[in-house]
Design an enzyme around this catalytic site. Structure first.
Site, short mmCIF file in Angstrom:
data_model
loop_
_atom_site.label_atom_id
_atom_site.label_comp_id
_atom_site.label_asym_id
_atom_site.label_seq_id
_atom_site.Cartn_x
_atom_site.Cartn_y
_atom_site.Cartn_z
N SER A 127 16.27 -42.19 -12.99
CA SER A 127 15.00 -41.52 -12.77
C SER A 127 14.84 -41.35 -11.26
CB SER A 127 13.85 -42.33 -13.36
OG SER A 127 12.64 -41.66 -13.09
N ARG B 295 -3.14 -1.16 -6.55
CA ARG B 295 -2.17 -2.26 -6.59
C ARG B 295 -2.49 -3.09 -7.82
NH1 ARG B 295 -5.18 -4.90 -1.58
NH2 ARG B 295 -7.13 -5.00 -2.68
N LYS C 276 0.83 -1.20 0.00
CA LYS C 276 0.00 0.00 0.00
C LYS C 276 0.87 1.25 0.00
CE LYS C 276 -3.76 -0.60 2.42
NZ LYS C 276 -4.41 -0.85 3.73
N MET D 170 -5.72 -7.16 8.49
CA MET D 170 -5.12 -6.29 9.49
C MET D 170 -5.93 -5.01 9.65
SD MET D 170 -1.17 -7.10 8.94
CE MET D 170 -1.34 -6.52 7.29
N CYS E 153 10.34 -39.01 -11.57
CA CYS E 153 9.02 -39.62 -11.76
C CYS E 153 8.21 -39.65 -10.47
CB CYS E 153 9.16 -41.02 -12.34
SG CYS E 153 10.03 -42.16 -11.27
N ARG F 226 -3.16 3.18 8.57
CA ARG F 226 -3.51 2.02 7.75
C ARG F 226 -2.39 1.00 7.70
NH1 ARG F 226 -4.77 4.66 2.06
NH2 ARG F 226 -5.97 2.75 1.75
N TYR G 265 14.06 -34.37 -18.07
CA TYR G 265 12.60 -34.37 -18.12
C TYR G 265 12.00 -34.54 -16.74
CZ TYR G 265 12.77 -39.46 -17.57
OH TYR G 265 12.98 -40.72 -17.09
N GLY H 71 -8.44 -7.55 4.41
CA GLY H 71 -9.24 -7.57 5.63
C GLY H 71 -8.57 -8.21 6.82
N HIS I 108 -15.38 -8.87 1.13
CA HIS I 108 -14.43 -9.76 1.80
C HIS I 108 -14.54 -11.18 1.24
CE1 HIS I 108 -13.27 -12.60 5.03
NE2 HIS I 108 -12.26 -11.77 5.16
P1 ADP Z 1 -7.76 -2.32 3.70
O1 ADP Z 1 -6.35 -2.73 3.56
O2 ADP Z 1 -8.57 -3.22 4.53
O3 ADP Z 1 -8.38 -1.98 2.38
P2 ADP Z 1 -7.41 0.49 4.05
O4 ADP Z 1 -6.24 0.96 4.80
O5 ADP Z 1 -7.30 0.56 2.59
O6 ADP Z 1 -7.74 -0.97 4.54
O7 ADP Z 1 -8.63 1.35 4.58
C1 ADP Z 1 -9.94 0.93 4.77
C2 ADP Z 1 -10.90 1.91 4.09
O8 ADP Z 1 -10.71 3.23 4.57
C3 ADP Z 1 -10.67 1.94 2.62
O9 ADP Z 1 -11.90 1.96 1.95
C4 ADP Z 1 -9.95 3.23 2.39
O10 ADP Z 1 -10.21 3.75 1.13
C5 ADP Z 1 -10.49 4.11 3.50
N1 ADP Z 1 -9.49 5.11 3.89
C6 ADP Z 1 -8.25 4.83 4.32
N2 ADP Z 1 -7.56 5.98 4.52
C7 ADP Z 1 -8.38 7.00 4.22
C8 ADP Z 1 -8.23 8.41 4.21
N3 ADP Z 1 -7.09 9.01 4.55
N4 ADP Z 1 -9.29 9.15 3.83
C9 ADP Z 1 -10.43 8.54 3.48
N5 ADP Z 1 -10.64 7.22 3.46
C10 ADP Z 1 -9.62 6.44 3.82
MG MG Z 2 -7.78 -0.83 1.09
MG MG Z 3 -8.26 -3.32 6.73
#
Ligand code: ADP
Ligand code: MG
Ligand code: MG
Length: 902
Positions: free
Chosen positions: A786, A343, A29, A109, A854, A98, A874, A107, A459
């Site tokens: 083999s 990503r 990220k 962490m 094999c 984040r 092979y 989902g 999820h």
């Molecule tokens: P995950 O890895 O579970 O997607 P994220 O870190 O991307 O978690 O965040 C969860 C949600 O919060 C996502 O929908 C993201 O777009 C939103 N979000 C994260 N940071 C911000 C921010 N600075 N402003 C607005 N929304 C945010």
């Molecule tokens: Mg996200």
């Molecule tokens: Mg998350």
């Protein structure tokens, strides 16, 4: 000096300092936020705390020296840039905290939004938003909720419960009907919940909120569900997560704001177009959690054309930049678009092939790169059967085809029940309104997952795709009632234990068990679908990439086949010969009789009579196989397992004899059999009288087999065929064993091929560690080796395969003693080393020695790469694995050695 280093160590990077190649350090990220920042895309400013800081924290239980100061410095410069201070009562800067590891763990962490709000700054936030009290209190209640749940482990249901109560009191189901006063009341309720569970007031200090949130993200790396997910996905346990601190932007400021997720192509089919979900007046997590029903992204065009156009432009730009399908998260704050994440997106197996093909057409990547981007596991998935639908089966509901495949099973409504029934050997379909990370165990246990809520990015969808598990999400005609253990659809009630079928490609749901049919990819391999002429993007992409793999690979791919039918099928799948033709099965069925006679024979005459009767039967077996594999090498292994396997079990025999004696019947024959079985009983049959040992002990047995092979070859050659027999001696540990067998075999070959010349090679399995270590000597008597990596693994580790997998492998996997069973993927360091030594020393003694494998490892993607590296000629695997091995052998050549290929 060490102290000096820690002080200087850089733990925090501004987004402008990073780039997409720093995933190890900044997590996926963070690296991609940096990349987008440097591309000039609208990313809210922020910084990333490195995975190294997390590793240090997890190792010592405290923040490493220097981290606090660096966070302070970066926060100050963020505040300067934004012209606001974190949590300032009049005009607060708010941030999100984040998680973000090197590999995406959807989902798994934690993320905390709106950090910096407190009883004072909530008022400032409202003023800043044009006296928008509703917005400010909504943001504040979300902070307490998320912070409480993720940082302080307050049970999430308590907050949801309080929210439901207020909604009920208002008589609404919709969050948006709650006004500022309701939300202020909710904040009070939330604070009480917080106090009750933590014994302290909700922290009002913005910096304390930030520090605690960062720490919670570090710790979420070791949350149980994250550990479980990593094990399932084979992600190393010691990477740690980075932490991103990002200026908040608000999608919940009113109807001209909103938030969404999108893919630059369809992650299920690979088709080009616009795929995404949008939710007006909401904060990001609402979309990802699938709590409210989203609208298709296309509808944003009507709502906010300028942002929509800008977004499409950015998506095109990202695809071109990353040269791949990207997924993104974005938020629109009062008509201003912000990019929050991107990503290279996960995709289904079918989409992986289709997209790779498209990108070649578009000139963004070449065929080598396309080959690199798909893998054998995906190809294997595409070879699964699909539902065979006729008039009898009508779908009762249609959701989103979130992860392909065809799955039938008994309905269950909880993760625990799924695990329970699966353990009893049942196929189950886990049905939920929506899944959350706590459902992971059930998802692993289930054959398929069905949810009534959520889109392609929910999820359930994301996790199921990652696992390669069938999933239908968002089937909203289904009314799920978890406590009552039933769902209602189209006026019918489906109870726990009833069978349903779900199609993860079309999204359709059927009652009862729908029969399945073979996949198009298999039909293509079998030759009944012509890739050049069929209008099927997947088949065309598979054809193109397989053709390229075949052109690139150095390893030949053979098959393990014991019958003409198997040989024929494998040949259609691209097998270039047989690497292992077992002869054991040729002694079963109605031939068992003859084998008993062979074992029980008191003298040479009796033995020879039995062998003579077996000879023509064996010869016919080989004729059929040589015919199917005409022109290609066929390695026939002389009989391997212990002979007692061909005899009745001891206990049963003893009972038979006793009963017959009781009745005064003639038991001479039974008694002889019983005595023989007793005589042959072994404590450790796998280490007993088998393989070459048997051939040396029972006179004439190997000779009969050799004669059958060579006579069959001569017969085929006389009819104009081109048989290429290779005789393989199993379980050799010393060159003398092989020499003895060889001397006898050569005489027979000489004699039989006098009428018609056929070249016959003689070689050996390398499956006993001693053979690997004396390969230089053994090569003197062998034209080929083999590697029997099943036995080599068994004897190399001292594992009794039939026992260990159930007895303690789970524990070894849990402890990380190995990441994957060494029977599944070759243990490079140990067993692999034996293979390497034997290859090198064998070839040194006999240049041009043919080398193959094999064991079941021959069809395992990672192992194929290893055998390529070692320089084998092979691999041989089961017919269905042949395409997988071809693909991986090609990938092994183009692979640049990057670890980032998952
Ligand atoms: P995950 O890895 O579970 O997607 P994220 O870190 O991307 O978690 O965040 C969860 C949600 O919060 C996502 O929908 C993201 O777009 C939103 N979000 C994260 N940071 C911000 C921010 N600075 N402003 C607005 N929304 C945010
Ligand atoms: Mg996200
Ligand atoms: Mg998350």
């Amino acid at each position: 000096m060490a102290a000096q280093e820690t002080v200087d160590h850089k733990y925090v990077y501004d987004f402008s300092e990073g780039n997409k190649d720093l995933k190890d350090l900044l997590g996926g990220k963070g690296a991609n936020l940096a990349e987008m920042t440097n591309l000039g895309l609208p990313v809210p400013p922020g910084f990333t705390i490195t995975t190294e800081a997390c590793q240090a924290y997890l190792a010592t239980g405290r923040e490493p020296d220097g981290l606090a100061g660096q966070i302070e410095a970066h926060l100050e410069s963020l505040e300067r840039a934004m012209g606001k201070r974190l949590g300032d009562p009049r005009d607060p800067l708010l941030v999100s905290v984040r998680s973000g590891a090197k590999f995406s763990m959807p989902g798994m962490m934690e993320t905390v939004l709106n950090v910096g709000l407190n009883d004072q700054s909530v008022v400032g936030l409202s003023a800043q938003a044009g006296q928008n009290d509703r917005f400010a209190w909504d943001s504040y209640r979300r902070l307490i909720q998320m912070f409480g749940k993720t940082v302080c482990e307050v049970p999430g249901e308590e907050f949801e419960h309080a929210l439901d109560e207020i909604k009920n009191a208002k008589g609404t189901h919709n969050d948006l009907d709650l006004d500022a006063d309701d939300l202020r009341g909710l904040v009070d309720a939330y604070k009480k919940i917080f106090l009750k569970h933590t014994g302290r007031e909700f922290p009002q200090q913005p910096r304390e909120q930030l520090d605690l949130a960062i720490r919670a993200v570090f710790e979420s790396w070791n949350a149980e569900r994250a550990v479980l997910y990593r094990r399932q996905e084979r992600i190393p346990a010691d990477l740690g997560t980075a932490v991103n601190v990002v200026t908040m932007v608000f999608g919940n400021l009113g109807p001209d704001s909103g938030t969404g997720v999108a893919f630059t192509r369809d992650p299920a089919s690979g088709a080009q177009g616009i795929y995404g979900d949008y939710l007006a007046n909401a904060q990001g997590e609402d979309v990802v959690a699938g709590i409210r029903n989203t609208v298709p992204l296309q509808e944003l065009e009507q709502l906010d054309k300028a942002s929509y156009d800008e977004l499409l432009g950015i998506m095109a730009r990202l695809e071109e930049h990353y040269k791949d399908l990207c997924d993104i998260e974005f938020t629109i704050e009062r008509g201003k678009l912000w990019m929050l994440q991107t990503r290279v997106g996960k995709r289904t197996a079918a989409a992986a092939f289709v997209i790779a093909g498209q990108l070649v057409d578009e000139g963004l990547i070449d065929l080598d790169e396309a080959l690199h981007r798909v893998n054998g596991a995906q190809l294997a998935q595409l070879m699964f059967p699909r539902f065979q639908l006729d008039h009898e089966f009508e779908a009762v509901a249609k959701g989103i085809g979130a992860s392909p495949g065809a799955a039938s099973g008994k309905v269950v409504f909880t993760s625990a029940r799924a695990v329970e029934l699966a353990a009893e050997g049942e196929s189950v379909i886990l049905v939920r309104r929506e899944t959350n990370p706590d459902d992971l165990n059930g998802m692993i246990a289930a054959k398929g997952i069905l949810t009534s809520r959520g889109g392609k990015t929910s999820h359930a969808a994301v996790v199921a795709r990652g696992m390669g598990k069938t999933c239908v999400s968002g089937a909203d005609e289904i009314e799920v009632n978890v406590p009552a253990k039933r769902f209602v659809v189209a006026g019918q009630t489906v109870n726990e234990g009833d069978v349903v079928s779900i199609d993860g490609t079309t999204g359709k749901v059927y009652l009862g068990e729908v029969p399945v049919m073979p996949s198009e990819v298999v039909q293509y391999f079998e030759g009944s679908l012509d890739a050049e002429h069929v209008d099927n993007a997947l088949v065309r992409a598979v054809h193109r990439i397989m053709t390229h793999a075949d052109g690139r690979r150095r390893l030949a791919v053979r098959t393990n086949a014991d019958t003409g039918a198997d040989a024929a099928r494998a040949r259609r799948f691209g097998a270039e010969g047989i690497g292992l033709c077992r002869t054991e099965h040729m002694f079963l069925g109605d031939r068992r009789e003859l084998v008993e006679r062979l074992i029980l024979a008191r003298d040479a005459d009796g033995r020879e009579a039995a062998l003579e009767a077996l000879l023509p039967l064996q010869r016919a077996d080989f004729v059929e196989i040589f015919r199917e594999m005409d022109g290609l090498p066929v390695t026939v292994r002389l009989i391997d397992p212990p002979l007692h396997e061909f005899l009745p079990p001891l206990e049963q025999l003893a009972v038979n004899v006793a009963v017959a004696q009781e009745r005064g019947e003639d038991v001479a024959k039974e008694e002889a059999l019983l005595a023989a079985v007793r005589r042959m009983h072994e404590e450790n049959p796998m280490l007993g009288l088998r393989g070459v040992r048997l051939g040396l002990v029972i006179p004439g047995l190997f000779a009969m087999q050799v004669r059958a092979i060579v006579e069959a070859a001569v017969e085929c050659a006389q009819r104009g065929g081109d048989p290429k027999p290779e005789i393989m001696v199993p379980l050799v540990g010393a060159v003398q064993e092989l020499e003895t067998v060889r001397a006898e075999a050569e005489k027979i070959i000489e004699e039989v091929t006098r009428e018609k010349a056929v070249e016959v090679l003689i070689g050996t399995m390398i499956e006993v560690p001693r053979a690997a270590l004396t390969a230089g000597q053994i090569a003197e008597a062998a034209e080929f080796f083999s590697f029997g990596t099943n036995d080599l693994t068994q004897m190399g580790w001292g594992f009794s395969r039939d026992d260990v997998e159930g007895a303690f492998f789970w524990r070894y996997l849990e402890l990380g003693i190995f990441g994957i069973s060494p029977f599944e993927s070759i243990d490079r360091d140990g067993v692999g080393r034996l293979v390497r030594i034997a290859s090198e020393e064998g070839r040194a003694a006999r240049p041009g020695l043919k080398l193959g494998v094999c064991g079941e490892h021959g069809g395992d993607p990672d192992s194929v790469h290893f055998f390529h590296e070692v320089g084998l000629d092979y691999v041989s695997c089961s017919p269905f694995r042949v395409p997988v091995a071809r693909l991986e052998a090609g990938r092994a050549v183009v692979e640049t050695g990057g670890s980032d290929s998952r």
